[in-house]
Design an enzyme around this catalytic site. Structure first.
Site, PDB file in Angstrom:
ATOM      1  CB  ALA A 154      -0.900  -0.003   1.237  1.00  0.00           C
ATOM      2  CB  ALA A 155       4.351   1.852  -0.501  1.00  0.00           C
TER       3      ALA A 155
ATOM      4  NE  ARG B 267      -2.941   4.418 -13.338  1.00  0.00           N
ATOM      5  CZ  ARG B 267      -2.932   3.109 -13.571  1.00  0.00           C
ATOM      6  NH1 ARG B 267      -3.610   2.611 -14.589  1.00  0.00           N
ATOM      7  NH2 ARG B 267      -2.256   2.285 -12.795  1.00  0.00           N
TER       8      ARG B 267
ATOM      9  CD  GLU C 160       3.961  -6.818 -14.649  1.00  0.00           C
ATOM     10  OE1 GLU C 160       3.107  -5.921 -14.605  1.00  0.00           O
ATOM     11  OE2 GLU C 160       3.789  -7.921 -14.095  1.00  0.00           O
TER      12      GLU C 160
ATOM     13  CG  ASN D 178       0.016 -11.322 -11.096  1.00  0.00           C
ATOM     14  OD1 ASN D 178      -0.534 -11.837 -10.130  1.00  0.00           O
ATOM     15  ND2 ASN D 178       1.050 -10.492 -10.996  1.00  0.00           N
TER      16      ASN D 178
ATOM     17  CG  ASN E 123     -33.035  24.030  23.320  1.00  0.00           C
ATOM     18  OD1 ASN E 123     -33.252  24.969  22.556  1.00  0.00           O
ATOM     19  ND2 ASN E 123     -32.268  23.010  22.985  1.00  0.00           N
TER      20      ASN E 123
ATOM     21  CB  SER F  99     -51.306  25.837  17.160  1.00  0.00           C
ATOM     22  OG  SER F  99     -51.880  24.641  16.693  1.00  0.00           O
TER      23      SER F  99
END
Ligand code: UD1
Ligand code: CA
Length: 460
Positions: free
Chosen positions: A10-11, A16, A157, A172, A389, A408
């Site tokens: 996850a480095a 993009r 690749e 892959n 309040n 009311s």
């Protein structure tokens, strides 16, 4: 199964994504995409997890700060997937067993698939197993070059492939099982003599084959599972699939969805049988909804507990609230945190509540603000009632007993208490406590000046 540890890559920055936020922290439904990979690893019994971080490492670390099973490995410069995996070496020092390698940007991967791959890897005594799939358009992915019997000899690749190799449609996925003993030795021998000048993790396959060790492809027939997220179009596609998985699970357990594609429900939300969800509803967090409810279009419900046979009408919002059986909310009501409504309560159009309790059968049907109030059972709150309040400094409480009728356009200036069975006349500003069984009225007497208008017109 033997010992399992995981490395999650996850480095990378995720160029993009065109984002100020590192790719793996972008959310798929409700969670950063990397948390799905962490979860899949844990689900198959990975006791130790090394997450390789680089770009915005601190952001990723902070997100998992309370998770003690995760060890972070820093890859300062992104020199390729092989280099990234090698960075996890210290974190997995003295580990022996199978290392599962996952990417932080493949959130749809199912733990069942990973489990089956692990089992096959160990049963066959493989040194490397690669999760693969067949794609109609394999462009951009590494292609799996096979020998006989499912054994693979290398992965090539796109940028390094010959035209013939580009014809291969088995790709892959970037997910692997590797024996720990082999992995770090092989990674130490990687070279970067390829089109991208990177250390490719995929080259461990070639090394294993050269040593005549068993290297297998484990194909999955669901290519969506291994979809990687590289840009925001893919982020949306993956999120849509994730949502449809969640919705499907709920529908199979008895929830009706009028339009599942337009229903936004987070994982972990629980919904009882025979509840009907209309389109454009958002239900999130720890929400629990009972059976036989109707949730109308545009409702948004977060971290709330809703009883049975409740109706939430169009455009209503509920946050951290509890709603009793057979209550009816909305349309366009806003239940803010701390709202506790009893059975058969009715909250109508344009009513806002916050930190209140309301007893069984009480009603506030129109245009009202109720905040910091304790309201008994069978109370009628008239149209336009306001609990005042807040005095500009502090919040104060309004207490209303059972069976009170509030006319009311009444203002209740807190702190104030209205005893049970009392009646507050329309237009009253209540500033002092009202005893039980009493009528409170506070408004100037009306004066009728007969013919006043007519006379004014005549003079004019
Ligand atoms: C990789 C595979 C390719 C496969 C594809 C599947 C290699 C050489 N290629 O290509 O065969 O088909 O995944 O999606 O492995 N990362 C780091 N540090 C780095 C580089 C990458 O941590 O120095 C992380 C990224 O954050 C990402 C993962 O590794 O989570 C994959 O990297 P990426 O650059 O997307 O690899 P691909 O070119 O897609
Ligand atoms: Ca990728």
């Amino acid at each position: 199964m033997s010992n399992v540890a995981a490395i999650i890559l996850a480095a990378g920055k995720g160029t993009r994504m065109k984002s100020g936020l590192v790719k793996v922290m972008h959310r798929v439904v409700d969670k950063p995409m990397i948390s799905y990979s962490v979860r899949a690893a844990k689900a198959v019994g990975a006791g130790r997890l090394a997450v390789v971080v680089g770009h915005q490492a601190q952001t990723v670390r902070d997100f998992f700060s309370s998770d003690e099973t995760i060890v972070f490995a820093l890859q300062e410069e992104q020199l390729g997937t092989g280099h990234a995996a090698a960075c996890a070496r210290t974190a997995l020092e003295d580990f022996s067993g199978t290392v599962l390698i996952l990417c932080g940007d493949v959130p749809l991967l199912k733990s069942e698939t990973v489990g089956a791959m692990l089992e096959n890897h160990e049963k066959r005594g493989a040194v490397v197993t690669v999760l693969t799939t067949h794609l109609e358009n394999p462009f951009g992915y590494g292609r799996v070059v096979k020998r006989e019997g499912g054994r693979i000899s290398r992965i090539v690749e796109e940028k390094d492939a010959t035209p013939e190799e580009r014809e291969i449609d088995e790709i892959n996925s970037g997910i692997y099982c590797v024996s720990a003993e082999f992995l770090f030795k092989a990674l130490a021998g990687l070279k970067c003599d390829n089109a991208q000048g990177e250390y490719y993790l995929t080259d461990i396959v070639k090394i294993a084959a050269q040593e005549s060790r068993l290297c297998l492809a484990f194909p999955t027939d669901d290519p969506t599972e291994v979809m990687g997220v590289n840009d925001r179009v893919q982020l949306a596609e993956v999120s849509t699939i994730m949502r449809s998985r969640i919705n499907r699970g709920l529908m199979l357990s008895g929830t009706t969805m009028i339009d599942p594609a337009a229903t936004y429900i987070e994982e972990g939300v629980s919904i009882g049988a025979d509840t009907i969800i209309h389109p454009n509803v958002h239900i999130t967090g720890s929400t629990v909804i009972g059976t036989g409810c109707i949730i109308e279009q545009g409702a948004s419900i977060r971290d709330s507990v809703i009883g049975d046979r409740v109706t939430i009408k169009a455009g209503s919002v509920a946050e951290e609230s509890r709603i009793g059986d057979e209550a009816s909310i909305g349309p366009m009501a806003h239940l803010r945190p701390g709202t506790r409504l009893g059975e058969h309560v009715k909250i109508g159009n344009f009513v806002e509540t916050k930190k209140i309790t309301m007893g069984r059968g009480s009603k506030a049907s129109h245009l009202t603000y109720l905040g910091d109030a304790e309201i008994g059972a069978d109370v009628n709150i008239g149209c336009g009632t306001i609990t005042c309040n807040y005095d500009g400094v502090n919040k104060h409480k309004t207490v209303i007993g059972d069976n009170v009728f509030v006319g009311s356009d009444v203002q209740l200036v807190a702190p104030v208490t209205v005893g049970s069975n009392s009646l507050i006349a329309a237009g009253t500003t209540v500033t002092i406590d009202v005893p039980p069984d009493s009528l409170a009225i506070a408004r100037t007497a009306q004066v009728n000046k007969v013919d006043w208008v007519k006379n004014r017109l005549v003079k004019g």
